[in-house]
Motif scaffolding. Structure first.
Motif, mmCIF file in Angstrom:
data_model
loop_
_atom_site.group_PDB
_atom_site.id
_atom_site.type_symbol
_atom_site.label_atom_id
_atom_site.label_comp_id
_atom_site.label_asym_id
_atom_site.label_seq_id
_atom_site.Cartn_x
_atom_site.Cartn_y
_atom_site.Cartn_z
ATOM 1 N N PHE A 1 0.837 -1.199 0.000
ATOM 2 C CA PHE A 1 0.000 0.000 0.000
ATOM 3 C C PHE A 1 0.876 1.255 0.000
ATOM 4 N N VAL B 1 2.033 1.958 -3.467
ATOM 5 C CA VAL B 1 0.978 2.426 -4.368
ATOM 6 C C VAL B 1 0.492 3.818 -3.978
ATOM 7 N N ARG B 2 0.293 4.041 -2.690
ATOM 8 C CA ARG B 2 -0.242 5.314 -2.197
ATOM 9 C C ARG B 2 0.612 5.868 -1.044
ATOM 10 N N PRO B 3 1.807 6.358 -1.332
ATOM 11 C CA PRO B 3 2.679 6.797 -0.233
ATOM 12 C C PRO B 3 2.129 7.992 0.542
ATOM 13 N N ARG B 4 1.479 8.919 -0.140
ATOM 14 C CA ARG B 4 0.937 10.098 0.535
ATOM 15 C C ARG B 4 -0.130 9.703 1.552
ATOM 16 N N ARG B 5 -0.992 8.799 1.149
ATOM 17 C CA ARG B 5 -2.064 8.355 2.029
ATOM 18 C C ARG B 5 -1.503 7.608 3.243
ATOM 19 N N ARG C 1 -0.194 10.190 5.633
ATOM 20 C CA ARG C 1 -1.302 10.896 6.287
ATOM 21 C C ARG C 1 -1.909 10.035 7.390
ATOM 22 N N TRP C 2 -2.214 8.789 7.051
ATOM 23 C CA TRP C 2 -2.818 7.905 8.047
ATOM 24 C C TRP C 2 -1.826 7.530 9.138
#
Length: 96
Positions: free
Chosen positions: A64, A67-71, A74-75
């Protein structure tokens, strides 16, 4: 004395029968909760599986993150803040 024993035996039989009826009634009334309890059992089994296979969870998080490092950042920051807040609250509640 025999009459007293007979009365006690009859009272005991009535109580045993009443207990049996109440158990049957409780079982039929609690059948409504079966779907909810089954979901709880599945969640508990899933949590046990994750505890037994932490590498699968780590692999999913790494995938994950790719695929989505920014998310993930954030989380991650949100979870870290929540963890610190929980620790602070626990410390304040136990220090009183």
């Amino acid at each position: 004395m025999n009459e007293r024993r007979l009365r006690l035996a009859l009272a005991r039989e009535r109580l045993v029968e009443r207990s049996r009826r109440l158990r049957v009634e409780a079982a039929t009334q609690s059948a409504v909760l079966d779907p909810v309890l089954n979901v709880g059992d599945q969640i508990r089994a899933g949590a046990a599986w994750v505890r037994g296979h932490p590498e699968a969870l780590a692999a999913a998080l790494v995938g994950f993150a790719l695929v989505r490092p920014r998310r993930v950042w954030r989380w991650g920051l949100r979870l870290w803040g929540a963890w610190r807040l929980l620790g602070t609250l626990q410390h304040r509640l136990t220090s009183r």
